[in-house]
Write a protein that holds these residues in place. Sequence first.
Motif, mmCIF file in Angstrom:
data_model
loop_
_atom_site.group_PDB
_atom_site.id
_atom_site.type_symbol
_atom_site.label_atom_id
_atom_site.label_comp_id
_atom_site.label_asym_id
_atom_site.label_seq_id
_atom_site.Cartn_x
_atom_site.Cartn_y
_atom_site.Cartn_z
ATOM 1 N N ARG A 207 1.049 -1.446 0.106
ATOM 2 C CA ARG A 207 0.072 -0.127 0.047
ATOM 3 C C ARG A 207 0.856 1.248 -0.161
ATOM 4 N N PHE A 208 1.654 1.551 -1.033
ATOM 5 C CA PHE A 208 2.438 2.793 -1.090
ATOM 6 C C PHE A 208 2.062 3.485 -2.394
ATOM 7 N N ALA A 209 1.583 4.679 -2.323
ATOM 8 C CA ALA A 209 1.099 5.627 -3.396
ATOM 9 C C ALA A 209 2.418 6.527 -3.613
ATOM 10 N N LYS A 210 3.584 6.066 -3.903
ATOM 11 C CA LYS A 210 4.878 6.956 -4.023
ATOM 12 C C LYS A 210 4.884 7.761 -5.405
ATOM 13 N N SER A 211 5.877 8.426 -5.311
ATOM 14 C CA SER A 211 6.007 9.442 -6.572
ATOM 15 C C SER A 211 7.689 9.139 -6.929
ATOM 16 N N ALA A 212 8.070 9.848 -7.820
ATOM 17 C CA ALA A 212 9.430 9.740 -8.754
ATOM 18 C C ALA A 212 10.355 10.258 -7.351
ATOM 19 N N LEU A 213 9.981 11.371 -6.734
ATOM 20 C CA LEU A 213 10.843 11.330 -5.753
ATOM 21 C C LEU A 213 10.728 10.640 -4.297
ATOM 22 N N ALA A 214 9.720 10.017 -4.111
ATOM 23 C CA ALA A 214 9.790 9.109 -2.915
ATOM 24 C C ALA A 214 9.436 7.465 -3.533
ATOM 25 N N PRO A 215 10.255 6.931 -4.157
ATOM 26 C CA PRO A 215 10.032 5.600 -4.472
ATOM 27 C C PRO A 215 9.968 4.693 -3.355
ATOM 28 N N ALA A 216 9.653 3.587 -3.187
ATOM 29 C CA ALA A 216 9.639 2.688 -1.971
ATOM 30 C C ALA A 216 11.211 2.566 -1.454
ATOM 31 N N ILE A 217 12.020 2.419 -2.175
ATOM 32 C CA ILE A 217 13.352 2.368 -1.704
ATOM 33 C C ILE A 217 14.463 3.445 -2.797
ATOM 34 N N VAL A 218 15.009 4.243 -1.936
ATOM 35 C CA VAL A 218 16.017 5.248 -2.569
ATOM 36 C C VAL A 218 17.621 4.823 -2.006
ATOM 37 N N PHE A 219 18.353 4.696 -2.991
ATOM 38 C CA PHE A 219 19.829 4.321 -2.655
ATOM 39 C C PHE A 219 20.523 5.499 -3.119
ATOM 40 N N GLY A 220 21.040 6.386 -2.374
ATOM 41 C CA GLY A 220 21.933 7.677 -2.806
ATOM 42 C C GLY A 220 23.410 7.337 -2.574
ATOM 43 N N SER A 221 24.166 8.439 -3.085
ATOM 44 C CA SER A 221 25.564 8.363 -2.819
ATOM 45 C C SER A 221 26.235 9.757 -3.025
ATOM 46 N N GLN A 222 25.571 10.755 -2.656
ATOM 47 C CA GLN A 222 25.759 11.918 -3.022
ATOM 48 C C GLN A 222 27.096 12.552 -2.399
ATOM 49 N N ASN A 223 27.543 12.127 -1.346
ATOM 50 C CA ASN A 223 28.883 12.361 -0.819
ATOM 51 C C ASN A 223 30.087 11.306 -0.708
ATOM 52 N N GLY A 224 30.084 10.170 -1.066
ATOM 53 C CA GLY A 224 31.059 9.351 -1.030
ATOM 54 C C GLY A 224 32.091 9.194 -1.947
ATOM 55 N N PRO A 225 33.135 8.770 -1.775
ATOM 56 C CA PRO A 225 34.339 8.573 -2.692
ATOM 57 C C PRO A 225 33.784 7.627 -3.814
ATOM 58 N N GLY A 226 34.728 8.025 -4.815
ATOM 59 C CA GLY A 226 34.179 7.238 -6.320
ATOM 60 C C GLY A 226 34.844 5.804 -6.219
ATOM 61 N N ALA A 227 35.303 5.083 -5.127
ATOM 62 C CA ALA A 227 35.754 3.978 -5.335
ATOM 63 C C ALA A 227 34.598 3.045 -4.264
ATOM 64 N N ALA A 228 33.724 3.596 -3.767
ATOM 65 C CA ALA A 228 32.690 3.080 -2.853
ATOM 66 C C ALA A 228 31.884 2.032 -3.681
ATOM 67 N N ARG A 229 31.383 0.902 -2.852
ATOM 68 C CA ARG A 229 30.770 -0.117 -3.605
ATOM 69 C C ARG A 229 29.489 -0.501 -2.629
ATOM 70 N N ALA A 230 28.380 -0.702 -3.060
ATOM 71 C CA ALA A 230 27.178 -1.002 -2.299
ATOM 72 C C ALA A 230 26.355 -2.072 -2.835
ATOM 73 N N PHE A 231 25.993 -3.110 -2.172
ATOM 74 C CA PHE A 231 25.345 -4.181 -2.474
ATOM 75 C C PHE A 231 23.898 -4.472 -1.653
ATOM 76 N N LEU A 232 22.971 -4.411 -2.619
ATOM 77 C CA LEU A 232 21.573 -4.305 -2.222
ATOM 78 C C LEU A 232 20.802 -5.748 -2.438
ATOM 79 N N ASP A 233 20.539 -6.679 -1.701
ATOM 80 C CA ASP A 233 19.843 -7.628 -1.672
ATOM 81 C C ASP A 233 18.483 -7.881 -1.234
ATOM 82 N N LEU A 234 17.411 -7.901 -2.571
ATOM 83 C CA LEU A 234 16.178 -7.972 -2.206
ATOM 84 C C LEU A 234 15.415 -9.399 -2.491
ATOM 85 N N SER A 235 16.356 -10.437 -2.216
ATOM 86 C CA SER A 235 15.949 -11.722 -2.346
ATOM 87 C C SER A 235 14.629 -12.174 -1.590
#
Length: 290
Positions: A207-235
Amino acid sequence: MGDGAANTMLLMDGSVDRPALRIVGNMPEFDHLRLSGIRIERPDRGMNGLGNGAGLLIENVRQFELDDLRTFRNGYGVHLIGCLVGRIDNLLSYYDRQGIRLEQGKYQSTPNVIAIDNCSILASLRIGVEIVAGTSVSMRGTTIESTGVETPDQRSVGLFVGQSGLAGGVAIDASALYFEDNHGSDIVVDHPDRLLTYGFTRCVFNRFAKSALAPAIVFGSQNGPGAARAFLDLSGSAFLGHGGDYRAVPTRPAVRFDFPRGYAGVRLFDESALYQFDEERPEAEPFRIR
């Protein structure tokens, strides 16, 4: 130990910026804390629901256990600062400004190995669970519902994860979580740092009525170093819409990754699970990477 959260109540009538119950440890001299069977309530949260006073504030305690607690109309239901190795079980947070907040302390770089199990975070004004820093946080069998009910113009998130500030990053293992009717995004991962692992398995986003600005999951990286890695598991997770509550299209995705500074190594496991949210339009684009 109280006589059960339904029977033992602490009523905090005073400043909305002070905690109702504050416990300050001094590791390693003071550890092994257990608190159970208590309800912590305020008559109100102050003007417009503001005020930062926690129902329960615990600082610098190692090996703690919180069980069968209810918090009502506090700034934070449970606020942990610099606490190591502990668990929160069977918490009911209702109409707190924020349900749970974990953050680093003066002497400890980060909360460490925290378990949040079988809790209900309901009708928080802004954030259900906020993890400012944590090396290993697990969440199981927990419901986060209807956050942001009174302040939709502010950041309202079911689960908000901030920058860890550690070389090793932060790891979150979550299973059997239930998100429903959150006014903002259900999960926001903001400013991650270096290697991050996020596992959200067998979770339900409902029951989520989201928008492009508020998807169910937002994964951001505005301030991190270029070599950063992120793993998201949604199994095994499921995105379930009700009627016309949610339609995934390229301009309104269920999951969004923002990598303005070139994050690398993002990976989705079992991405077919992302199609479960809308049986009427299986061809809709479920997520967007830009």
